[in-house]
Design a protein around this motif. Structure first.
Motif, PDB file in Angstrom:
ATOM      1  N   SER A 189      61.204  36.756  24.106  1.00 27.16           N
ATOM      2  CA  SER A 189      61.929  35.786  24.982  1.00 27.16           C
ATOM      3  C   SER A 189      63.066  34.935  24.626  1.00 27.16           C
ATOM      4  O   SER A 189      62.915  34.362  23.458  1.00 27.16           O
ATOM      5  CB  SER A 189      60.622  35.040  25.677  1.00 27.16           C
ATOM      6  OG  SER A 189      61.039  34.324  26.600  1.00 27.16           O
ATOM      7  N   GLY A 190      64.136  34.896  25.297  1.00 24.56           N
ATOM      8  CA  GLY A 190      65.079  34.255  25.137  1.00 24.56           C
ATOM      9  C   GLY A 190      66.190  34.592  23.950  1.00 24.56           C
ATOM     10  O   GLY A 190      67.096  34.252  23.544  1.00 24.56           O
TER      11      GLY A 190
ATOM     12  N   GLY B  97      68.431  36.684  24.635  1.00 29.90           N
ATOM     13  CA  GLY B  97      69.863  37.154  25.011  1.00 29.90           C
ATOM     14  C   GLY B  97      69.780  38.495  25.869  1.00 29.90           C
ATOM     15  O   GLY B  97      70.877  38.724  26.214  1.00 29.90           O
ATOM     16  N   LYS B  98      68.768  39.110  25.841  1.00 29.64           N
ATOM     17  CA  LYS B  98      69.013  40.538  26.469  1.00 29.64           C
ATOM     18  C   LYS B  98      69.242  40.574  28.018  1.00 29.64           C
ATOM     19  O   LYS B  98      70.078  41.198  28.404  1.00 29.64           O
ATOM     20  CB  LYS B  98      67.585  41.259  26.266  1.00 29.64           C
ATOM     21  CG  LYS B  98      66.250  40.644  26.655  1.00 29.64           C
ATOM     22  CD  LYS B  98      65.381  41.197  26.040  1.00 29.64           C
ATOM     23  CE  LYS B  98      63.862  40.899  26.294  1.00 29.64           C
ATOM     24  NZ  LYS B  98      63.706  39.355  26.246  1.00 29.64           N
ATOM     25  N   SER B  99      68.702  39.501  28.708  1.00 33.72           N
ATOM     26  CA  SER B  99      69.092  39.695  30.093  1.00 33.72           C
ATOM     27  C   SER B  99      70.431  39.101  30.233  1.00 33.72           C
ATOM     28  O   SER B  99      71.277  39.723  31.038  1.00 33.72           O
ATOM     29  CB  SER B  99      68.166  38.487  31.056  1.00 33.72           C
ATOM     30  OG  SER B  99      66.828  39.001  31.121  1.00 33.72           O
ATOM     31  N   THR B 100      71.028  38.040  29.573  1.00 34.71           N
ATOM     32  CA  THR B 100      72.076  37.588  29.547  1.00 34.71           C
ATOM     33  C   THR B 100      73.292  38.810  29.306  1.00 34.71           C
ATOM     34  O   THR B 100      74.248  39.121  30.092  1.00 34.71           O
ATOM     35  CB  THR B 100      72.515  36.557  28.574  1.00 34.71           C
ATOM     36  OG1 THR B 100      71.561  35.332  28.957  1.00 34.71           O
ATOM     37  CG2 THR B 100      73.976  35.925  28.687  1.00 34.71           C
TER      38      THR B 100
HETATM   39  P1  ATP Z   1      63.482  36.684  28.605  1.00 35.38           P
HETATM   40  O1  ATP Z   1      62.742  37.627  28.195  1.00 35.38           O
HETATM   41  O2  ATP Z   1      62.425  35.290  28.569  1.00 35.38           O
HETATM   42  O3  ATP Z   1      63.979  36.666  30.059  1.00 35.38           O
HETATM   43  P2  ATP Z   1      65.987  36.669  27.467  1.00 35.38           P
HETATM   44  O4  ATP Z   1      66.035  37.658  26.275  1.00 35.38           O
HETATM   45  O5  ATP Z   1      66.478  37.858  28.352  1.00 35.38           O
HETATM   46  O6  ATP Z   1      64.739  36.302  27.538  1.00 35.38           O
HETATM   47  P3  ATP Z   1      68.010  35.243  28.355  1.00 35.38           P
HETATM   48  O7  ATP Z   1      67.695  35.107  29.638  1.00 35.38           O
HETATM   49  O8  ATP Z   1      69.299  36.144  28.070  1.00 35.38           O
HETATM   50  O9  ATP Z   1      67.037  35.773  27.417  1.00 35.38           O
HETATM   51  O10 ATP Z   1      68.514  33.960  27.481  1.00 35.38           O
HETATM   52  C1  ATP Z   1      69.194  33.918  26.467  1.00 35.38           C
HETATM   53  C2  ATP Z   1      69.334  32.168  26.182  1.00 35.38           C
HETATM   54  O11 ATP Z   1      70.434  31.642  26.944  1.00 35.38           O
HETATM   55  C3  ATP Z   1      68.136  31.374  26.130  1.00 35.38           C
HETATM   56  O12 ATP Z   1      67.974  30.377  25.195  1.00 35.38           O
HETATM   57  C4  ATP Z   1      68.298  30.639  27.641  1.00 35.38           C
HETATM   58  O13 ATP Z   1      67.331  29.430  27.684  1.00 35.38           O
HETATM   59  C5  ATP Z   1      69.640  30.531  27.734  1.00 35.38           C
HETATM   60  N1  ATP Z   1      70.308  30.622  29.017  1.00 35.38           N
HETATM   61  C6  ATP Z   1      70.336  31.780  29.971  1.00 35.38           C
HETATM   62  N2  ATP Z   1      70.773  31.673  31.065  1.00 35.38           N
HETATM   63  C7  ATP Z   1      71.315  30.301  30.892  1.00 35.38           C
HETATM   64  C8  ATP Z   1      72.080  29.236  31.803  1.00 35.38           C
HETATM   65  N3  ATP Z   1      72.386  29.725  33.034  1.00 35.38           N
HETATM   66  N4  ATP Z   1      72.287  27.961  31.211  1.00 35.38           N
HETATM   67  C9  ATP Z   1      71.965  27.622  30.154  1.00 35.38           C
HETATM   68  N5  ATP Z   1      71.240  28.644  29.272  1.00 35.38           N
HETATM   69  C10 ATP Z   1      70.891  29.798  29.447  1.00 35.38           C
END
Ligand code: ATP
Length: 342
Positions: free
Chosen positions: A48-49, A51-54
């Motif tokens: 989690s966190g 960056g994969k969704s981003t």
């Molecule tokens: P998860 O499995 O929990 O969804 P992830 O790997 O998909 O996590 P992301 O959602 O890409 O992670 O987030 C990556 C980082 O960027 C995290 O620290 C998150 O808090 C931050 N983040 C994501 N979107 C935003 C936003 N709109 N504004 C500020 N920070 C963000």
């Protein structure tokens, strides 16, 4: 009717994404380059966190990269609107229209596009057939199970015939059995559709069973890209070694079975009971899982977990044991950087 006739390669070149400013700034994606081939099933895997969704949202056009370029096919799409990108995205929440029937939900993207009624019906039926939904066409989403709803969301995505499917944890709402069944369906769908799939998950079982390749992410970066077998057999870092595999690899304290600058790792299935072996400990727990037994032992090298054959003699809790591992099964990582030492 052929689906996914326009297959696409997806390329990310030095892509970064920062959110916020000053002290609040977060680097969600940090200089990632990744080349996803036509018709690959690429998994973005990480905690989690990481960056994969981003990263996925930047491919979709739902986030703008702070730096770097995104290509779909031969086109740089940084400035292209999501609806022009030839992609379909399926999220964890299926977002179906509750008052429309399954048929109307599946047909909806075609209706928006102005596709004639008869063709809409034929294409929706074909997608429903691919996903085993033909018996439910007249029902409303509220009359379906979670897994069926998820399949309707997938069918609605496939009628759009996108070059690229983007999926963000689409199975996480489902129970274990449905997740297993839908995993198989997705693999089958990928085989039939000829589209490129990019799939985000933190579930290593999904990654290992569905992906043609897996990109393992940590703190905004990619630690390793490879086939599931490659990342399991030759993890590129201690992070990947611990993230892939259940139970995770035993990582011994620096210096144990290695030199002072190397950390040695041993997978539970390679840690074997061996009288006089170099790792000694006391059994602290025995987990009988039917097809295997997991033996936990407290040792000078921390807690060790060994996977043992249920047909063998299993030591009891409190018993002193020794373990060994064949040299070819020792993974070595740099004690400081965590990078694999070949
Ligand atoms: P998860 O499995 O929990 O969804 P992830 O790997 O998909 O996590 P992301 O959602 O890409 O992670 O987030 C990556 C980082 O960027 C995290 O620290 C998150 O808090 C931050 N983040 C994501 N979107 C935003 C936003 N709109 N504004 C500020 N920070 C963000």
């Amino acid at each position: 009717m052929a689906y996914g006739a326009h297959v696409a390669r997806v390329r990310l070149e030095h892509v970064s994404k920062q959110f916020g400013e000053g002290d609040e700034q977060v680097t969600a994606v940090d200089d990632i380059s990744l080349d996803i081939e036509d018709h690959e099933f690429m998994i973005l895997l990480g905690p989690s966190g990481c960056g994969k969704s981003t990263l996925l949202r930047m491919v979709a056009g739902l986030e703008d990269p702070t730096a770097g370029d995104v290509f779909i096919g031969d086109h740089r799409v940084n400035d292209q609107l999501p609806k022009l990108r030839d992609i379909a995205m399926v999220f964890q929440s299926y977002a179906l229209y509750p008052h429309k029937t399954v048929r109307a939900n599946i047909e909806f993207p075609l209706k928006v596009r102005g596709v004639p009624k008869a063709q809409r019906a034929a294409e929706a039926l074909h997608a429903a057939d691919v996903l085993g939904l033909t018996d439910y066409m007249k029902r409303k989403p509220g009359q379906l199970s979670g897994g069926q709803r998820q399949r309707v969301a997938l069918a609605r995505a496939i009628v759009r015939k996108p070059a690229v499917f983007l999926m963000d944890e689409p199975l996480s709402n489902l129970d274990a059995k449905l997740r297993g069944d839908t995993r198989t369906e997705l693999v089958d769908l990928h085989r039939r559709l000829d589209s490129t799939f990019i799939y985000v998950t933190h579930d290593q079982v999904e990654a290992m069973t569905m992906g043609s390749r897996v990109a393992v992410m940590n703190a905004g970066r990619i630690e390793q890209v490879g086939t599931p077998q490659e990342v399991y057999d030759r993890p590129a870092s201690a992070f990947v070694a611990q993230f892939i595999g259940t139970p995770p690899m035993n990582l011994l304290p620096v210096g144990v079975l290695g030199t002072d600058d190397v950390q040695v790792g041993i997978r539970p299935e390679h840690l074997v009971l061996s009288t006089g072996g170099p790792l000694s400990g006391t059994v602290s727990m025995v987990e009988h899982l039917g097809h295997e037994v997991l033996l936990h032992a407290e040792s000078g090298a921390g807690r060790l977990v060994a996977r043992v054959d249920p047909a063998s003699v299993i030591p009891a809790v409190g018993q002193a044991v020794q373990f060994d591992a064949a040299p070819q099964h020792l993974h070595r990582f740099d004690a400081t950087s965590g990078v694999r030492v070949s």
